[in-house]
Scaffold this motif. Structure first.
Motif, PDB file in Angstrom:
ATOM      1  N   PRO A 164      30.002  43.693  54.842  1.00  0.00           N
ATOM      2  CA  PRO A 164      30.833  42.617  55.395  1.00  0.00           C
ATOM      3  C   PRO A 164      30.049  41.597  56.200  1.00  0.00           C
ATOM      4  N   ALA A 165      28.830  41.924  56.628  1.00  0.00           N
ATOM      5  CA  ALA A 165      28.033  40.977  57.407  1.00  0.00           C
ATOM      6  C   ALA A 165      27.434  39.873  56.549  1.00  0.00           C
ATOM      7  N   ALA A 166      27.433  40.038  55.224  1.00  0.00           N
ATOM      8  CA  ALA A 166      26.803  39.067  54.330  1.00  0.00           C
ATOM      9  C   ALA A 166      27.844  38.135  53.730  1.00  0.00           C
ATOM     10  N   ALA A 167      27.551  36.844  53.746  1.00  0.00           N
ATOM     11  CA  ALA A 167      28.408  35.873  53.076  1.00  0.00           C
ATOM     12  C   ALA A 167      28.241  36.001  51.570  1.00  0.00           C
ATOM     13  N   VAL A 168      29.344  35.912  50.823  1.00  0.00           N
ATOM     14  CA  VAL A 168      29.302  35.906  49.359  1.00  0.00           C
ATOM     15  C   VAL A 168      29.448  34.459  48.902  1.00  0.00           C
ATOM     16  N   LEU A 169      28.423  33.944  48.229  1.00  0.00           N
ATOM     17  CA  LEU A 169      28.345  32.535  47.873  1.00  0.00           C
ATOM     18  C   LEU A 169      28.400  32.348  46.363  1.00  0.00           C
ATOM     19  N   PRO A 170      28.935  31.203  45.902  1.00  0.00           N
ATOM     20  CA  PRO A 170      28.877  30.901  44.464  1.00  0.00           C
ATOM     21  C   PRO A 170      27.471  30.488  44.064  1.00  0.00           C
ATOM     22  N   ALA A 171      27.202  30.547  42.766  1.00  0.00           N
ATOM     23  CA  ALA A 171      25.859  30.263  42.272  1.00  0.00           C
ATOM     24  C   ALA A 171      25.460  28.804  42.471  1.00  0.00           C
ATOM     25  N   ASP A 172      26.429  27.908  42.667  1.00  0.00           N
ATOM     26  CA  ASP A 172      26.105  26.489  42.856  1.00  0.00           C
ATOM     27  C   ASP A 172      26.091  26.090  44.329  1.00  0.00           C
ATOM     28  N   VAL A 208      24.768  36.148  46.371  1.00  0.00           N
ATOM     29  CA  VAL A 208      25.064  35.022  45.485  1.00  0.00           C
ATOM     30  C   VAL A 208      25.637  35.569  44.186  1.00  0.00           C
ATOM     31  N   LEU A 209      26.843  35.120  43.854  1.00  0.00           N
ATOM     32  CA  LEU A 209      27.549  35.605  42.669  1.00  0.00           C
ATOM     33  C   LEU A 209      27.277  34.664  41.500  1.00  0.00           C
ATOM     34  N   THR A 210      26.634  35.181  40.447  1.00  0.00           N
ATOM     35  CA  THR A 210      26.299  34.376  39.284  1.00  0.00           C
ATOM     36  C   THR A 210      27.208  34.731  38.104  1.00  0.00           C
ATOM     37  N   LYS A 211      27.209  33.856  37.084  1.00  0.00           N
ATOM     38  CA  LYS A 211      27.920  34.079  35.812  1.00  0.00           C
ATOM     39  C   LYS A 211      29.424  34.282  36.013  1.00  0.00           C
ATOM     40  N   ALA A 212      29.966  33.714  37.085  1.00  0.00           N
ATOM     41  CA  ALA A 212      31.389  33.905  37.380  1.00  0.00           C
ATOM     42  C   ALA A 212      32.287  33.193  36.380  1.00  0.00           C
ATOM     43  N   ASP A 213      31.745  32.234  35.623  1.00  0.00           N
ATOM     44  CA  ASP A 213      32.549  31.475  34.670  1.00  0.00           C
ATOM     45  C   ASP A 213      32.457  32.033  33.250  1.00  0.00           C
ATOM     46  N   LEU A 214      31.765  33.142  33.049  1.00  0.00           N
ATOM     47  CA  LEU A 214      31.605  33.704  31.702  1.00  0.00           C
ATOM     48  C   LEU A 214      32.746  34.658  31.363  1.00  0.00           C
ATOM     49  N   PRO A 215      33.035  34.838  30.069  1.00  0.00           N
ATOM     50  CA  PRO A 215      34.060  35.813  29.677  1.00  0.00           C
ATOM     51  C   PRO A 215      33.706  37.210  30.178  1.00  0.00           C
ATOM     52  N   GLY A 216      34.692  37.914  30.665  1.00  0.00           N
ATOM     53  CA  GLY A 216      34.482  39.257  31.176  1.00  0.00           C
ATOM     54  C   GLY A 216      34.120  39.313  32.645  1.00  0.00           C
ATOM     55  N   ALA A 217      33.904  38.162  33.271  1.00  0.00           N
ATOM     56  CA  ALA A 217      33.560  38.154  34.694  1.00  0.00           C
ATOM     57  C   ALA A 217      34.779  38.523  35.534  1.00  0.00           C
ATOM     58  N   GLU A 218      34.530  39.234  36.601  1.00  0.00           N
ATOM     59  CA  GLU A 218      35.589  39.599  37.541  1.00  0.00           C
ATOM     60  C   GLU A 218      35.127  39.258  38.957  1.00  0.00           C
ATOM     61  N   PRO A 219      35.033  37.958  39.254  1.00  0.00           N
ATOM     62  CA  PRO A 219      34.455  37.565  40.546  1.00  0.00           C
ATOM     63  C   PRO A 219      35.282  37.994  41.748  1.00  0.00           C
ATOM     64  N   GLU A 220      36.622  37.976  41.622  1.00  0.00           N
ATOM     65  CA  GLU A 220      37.439  38.337  42.780  1.00  0.00           C
ATOM     66  C   GLU A 220      37.260  39.805  43.148  1.00  0.00           C
ATOM     67  N   ALA A 221      37.339  40.681  42.155  1.00  0.00           N
ATOM     68  CA  ALA A 221      37.192  42.109  42.422  1.00  0.00           C
ATOM     69  C   ALA A 221      35.792  42.427  42.916  1.00  0.00           C
ATOM     70  N   LEU A 222      34.774  41.779  42.334  1.00  0.00           N
ATOM     71  CA  LEU A 222      33.408  42.046  42.746  1.00  0.00           C
ATOM     72  C   LEU A 222      33.150  41.521  44.159  1.00  0.00           C
ATOM     73  N   THR A 223      33.703  40.352  44.475  1.00  0.00           N
ATOM     74  CA  THR A 223      33.562  39.819  45.823  1.00  0.00           C
ATOM     75  C   THR A 223      34.177  40.758  46.850  1.00  0.00           C
ATOM     76  N   ALA A 224      35.354  41.292  46.540  1.00  0.00           N
ATOM     77  CA  ALA A 224      36.007  42.227  47.458  1.00  0.00           C
ATOM     78  C   ALA A 224      35.162  43.484  47.644  1.00  0.00           C
ATOM     79  N   ARG A 225      34.580  43.965  46.573  1.00  0.00           N
ATOM     80  CA  ARG A 225      33.753  45.168  46.674  1.00  0.00           C
ATOM     81  C   ARG A 225      32.489  44.901  47.479  1.00  0.00           C
ATOM     82  N   LEU A 226      31.845  43.772  47.238  1.00  0.00           N
ATOM     83  CA  LEU A 226      30.628  43.434  47.973  1.00  0.00           C
ATOM     84  C   LEU A 226      30.924  43.224  49.453  1.00  0.00           C
ATOM     85  N   SER A 227      32.060  42.597  49.752  1.00  0.00           N
ATOM     86  CA  SER A 227      32.428  42.363  51.147  1.00  0.00           C
ATOM     87  C   SER A 227      32.731  43.669  51.864  1.00  0.00           C
TER      88      SER A 227
END
Length: 372
Positions: free
Chosen positions: A186-194, A163-182
């Protein structure tokens, strides 16, 4: 209690994440969902998680009833004792018959000890079933946390949901972090905090208590796609002599891969494969999940999952969840050669490539296989 009267095991989810990742905020949101009304949430201390605005009444010492209708209790020294006490209260009618448990691991960097405790305990393993491991990752500081703390890498590697939190805060890099986590898991789904509670806490069982979509839980297709991508990428850039992402060197020791078998697997061979892998390389085996067709009962697949050297008591399903009846194992390992594990798997299944004595020698335990 006989096997005929033993109740169905209660699905249990472990919610983890590094310090400051946002577990408290996520858990508070999930507890407002009416779908969790028959849930027990175990936390270290009520004060750490800020549930005052949800509090209705104190049920007993160390236990409160929340506004959404679920119970919340604190760990009093020993998680095992807390889980046993919950079962006694439930069985004696002192608390409502809750249908799931969520353990929030505040202050514990590594979920493995909790999982080991659950799987090892002979009574708890009958009454609770590990539903999923959910790891919360901070989109602002997550990359630096993964770089600096091996514990955070293990949390991400063993997860069924990220679960990726604080994706809407300044300095967040959700796309790059999602790619790294995947890439890491790769077996785990990456979900938004909501994401809905059922999506976050789902896993081996649905909210109705029945087997969920096990293809989603297993993630074998995602792992296979990642393997194919990695193979093609490595092949295409083998001669280039440069590194694409410096952060990847921190993650390189951890990798996910899958094992498959078109034919049903002899029960004895499968058990020996697991035993040898766990005994010789348990600390390197971060997570194992699988659906296995056993030769003596191929129509009822075996659900297998474990952490390091500990494997949860297997669950036998009444039928396959889809038309795909292949045996599929997903492994996430650290500093363990996938090619070696595949050769070991092929050896026990009698597939071409390596014979059993060679497999035993490779494992460093020549006595593990009869005749080895």
């Amino acid at each position: 209690m006989t096997s005929q009267t033993r109740p169905d095991p209660i699905p249990l989810t472990v919610l983890t994440g590094f310090l400051g990742a946002g577990k408290t905020t996520l858990l508070n949101r999930l507890l407002r969902d009416p779908a969790l009304a028959d849930t027990v949430v175990i936390v270290n201390e009520f004060g750490e998680i800020g549930l005052d605005h949800l509090l209705i009444e104190t049920v007993d010492e160390g236990m409160i009833l929340l506004g959404a209708g679920c119970l919340c209790c604190t760990v009093r020294g020993d998680l095992i004792a807390t889980l046993e006490d919950l079962l006694r209260r439930r069985d004696n009618g002192r608390i409502p018959p809750f249908r799931r448990v969520v353990i929030e691991t505040t202050g514990l960097a590594d979920p493995a000890p909790i999982l080991h405790a659950l799987i090892y305990h002979p009574y708890l393993v009958m009454r609770y079933a590990l539903q999923s491991v959910v790891t919360v990752v901070d989109a602002v500081n997550g990359a630096s946390t993964l770089d600096a703390h091996p514990e955070a890498l293990r949390q991400a590697a063993v997860a069924d949901r990220l679960v990726l939190t604080k994706a809407d805060l300044p300095g967040a890099e959700p796309e790059a972090l999602t790619a790294r986590l995947s890439a890491l898991n790769p077996a785990a789904a990456v979900l938004p905090a909501d994401a809905p509670a059922e999506a976050v806490l789902g896993g081996l069982f649905g909210f109705d208590g029945k087997a969920a979509d096990l293809r989603d839980w297993l993630g074998a297709e995602a792992v296979a796609r990642a393997e194919a991508h990695d193979h093609g990428h490595h092949h295409g850039h083998f001669h280039h002599g440069h590194h694409h992402h410096d952060v990847n060197r921190h993650d390189a020791a951890i990798r996910a891969f899958s094992l498959t078998s078109e034919a049903p697997v002899p029960r004895g061979a499968f058990e020996m494969f697991l035993d040898l892998l766990r005994s010789a390389h348990g600390p390197k085996l971060l997570r194992l999940k699988g659906l296995v067709a056993l030769a003596d009962d191929p129509g009822r697949p075996l659900v297998v999952h474990g952490v390091q050297h500990v494997v949860h008591a297997p669950v036998t399903l009444d039928a396959w969840p889809s038309d795909d009846h292949r045996s599929r194992l997903v492994l996430i390992v650290r500093d363990l050669d996938a090619a070696f594990v595949r050769r070991l798997w092929n050896a026990f299944l009698g597939l071409p490539g390596i014979d059993q004595p060679d497999a035993a020698a490779l494992a460093g335990n020549p006595l593990a296989i009869p005749g080895g």
